[in-house]
Motif scaffolding. Sequence first.
Motif, PDB file in Angstrom:
ATOM      1  N   ASN A 159       0.816  -1.225   0.000  1.00  0.00           N
ATOM      2  CA  ASN A 159       0.000   0.000   0.000  1.00  0.00           C
ATOM      3  C   ASN A 159       0.844   1.266   0.000  1.00  0.00           C
ATOM      4  OD1 ASN A 159      -2.701  -0.955  -0.110  1.00  0.00           O
ATOM      5  ND2 ASN A 159      -2.523  -1.653   2.014  1.00  0.00           N
ATOM      6  N   SER A 163       1.848   5.176  -2.698  1.00  0.00           N
ATOM      7  CA  SER A 163       1.571   6.540  -2.231  1.00  0.00           C
ATOM      8  C   SER A 163       2.842   7.317  -1.909  1.00  0.00           C
ATOM      9  CB  SER A 163       0.693   6.478  -0.982  1.00  0.00           C
ATOM     10  OG  SER A 163       1.310   5.659   0.012  1.00  0.00           O
ATOM     11  N   SER A 191      -1.686   3.716   3.025  1.00  0.00           N
ATOM     12  CA  SER A 191      -1.544   4.613   1.885  1.00  0.00           C
ATOM     13  C   SER A 191      -1.204   6.018   2.373  1.00  0.00           C
ATOM     14  CB  SER A 191      -2.845   4.618   1.071  1.00  0.00           C
ATOM     15  OG  SER A 191      -2.737   5.490  -0.017  1.00  0.00           O
TER      16      SER A 191
END
Length: 405
Positions: A159, A163, A191
């Motif tokens: 995740n 990001s 994220s």
Amino acid sequence: MKDGKFPGALRRKFLQDAAALGGVAAAAWLPSIALAQAPKVKVGLMLPYTGTFTQLGIAITNGFKLAIAENGGKIAGREIEYFTVDDESDPAKGADNANRLVNRDKVDVLVGTVHSGVQAGMVKIARESGVLHIIPNAGLDAATTALCAPNIFRTSFGNSQTSYPMGKVLADRGVKNVVTLTWKYAAGEESVGGFKAAFTKGGGKIVKELWLPFPNVEFQPLLTEIAALKPDAVYVFFAGGGAAKFLRDYQAAGLKGKIPLYGSGFLTDGILEATGDAAEGIETTLHYGDALDTPRNNAFRLNYVKAYKLQPDVYAVQGYDAGLLLIAGLNAVKGDVSKKKDIIAAMSKAQIDSPRGRWTMSSAHNPVQDMYLRKVAGKENKVTGVAIKQLDWPPADRCKMPPLS
Ligand code: PHB
């Protein structure tokens, strides 16, 4: 067998069996030997086929099956038998569903899932049972850090991997104040965590973190709060149906064009048909872009459209790569699924010739891959650059790989 003749004993057995079959042609009898010797490879597909992530589950399934179809419909000469479970993106049922596939259906490989909370249950069962496990989406960072295991592989991302590059891009551009907004569960938290790590390292400040429960899409009060806070930019993690609704609501609230919106690429992947111009111009970071103009991606997209009459997206690519990875593993042992150590060795060093670009497995079994900067233009995510090349994140050294049990 020389000269096309059967050795004595086999020939006698062949003639006896042919007689017993009452004159059935030899040609019809031969494949039944082959089938008896090579049972089907049992593939468990545990994915969401209902709820906000439905399209993601379908795209992964399609992508996986396309890889097998392009391989002649078999792996190492063995046919495939699918066992399919709708996990409903419900974390409460994750372990039970995975357990049923492994211990009741006795799948050779467990493929899934999308939702990080459900993934936690699958990882638990994979670690306990030792079943070969391929994660075609869920980014749960722990799956390739604290909970990494020899039999667990991911063909998607962590995740925070998707990001972290967006945080770096905005910090490099000198953006100062950002509000974050996402669903309150592992994927949203990780994220935002990845974004924040790179953004604050580069001098940026998170002025407020906003949350809502998964899969809630009542965005209005949060959009009102964002309007009042007036940050330089907003960073979000949303995906699937929820992402499409968020983009439409952001525009309807009058924020689009006023407060720039950024996200990991799930915000704009697989949903551009459903958003009108609400997504136009939005920049995101991801390990794929549908408009990547390479022969490999163009060929993949053509075949996918031919097979399914649908445009592929990042989820389709991850499913496809899960198929490629399994093929690489089973080819190395000529389809003998009992040779788990050799399968794992082959999968660990596989170089996946993916539509996203070539990638390799980190020592933690997470893809080391280019993270693209993309911008929505029309119905496509155009790749405008590489935000970070060959990103190994979360760092593989956070995984202390246990021995194969
Ligand atoms: C996750 O829950 O890990 C997840 C779900 C959907 C995405 C990405 C990550 O698009």
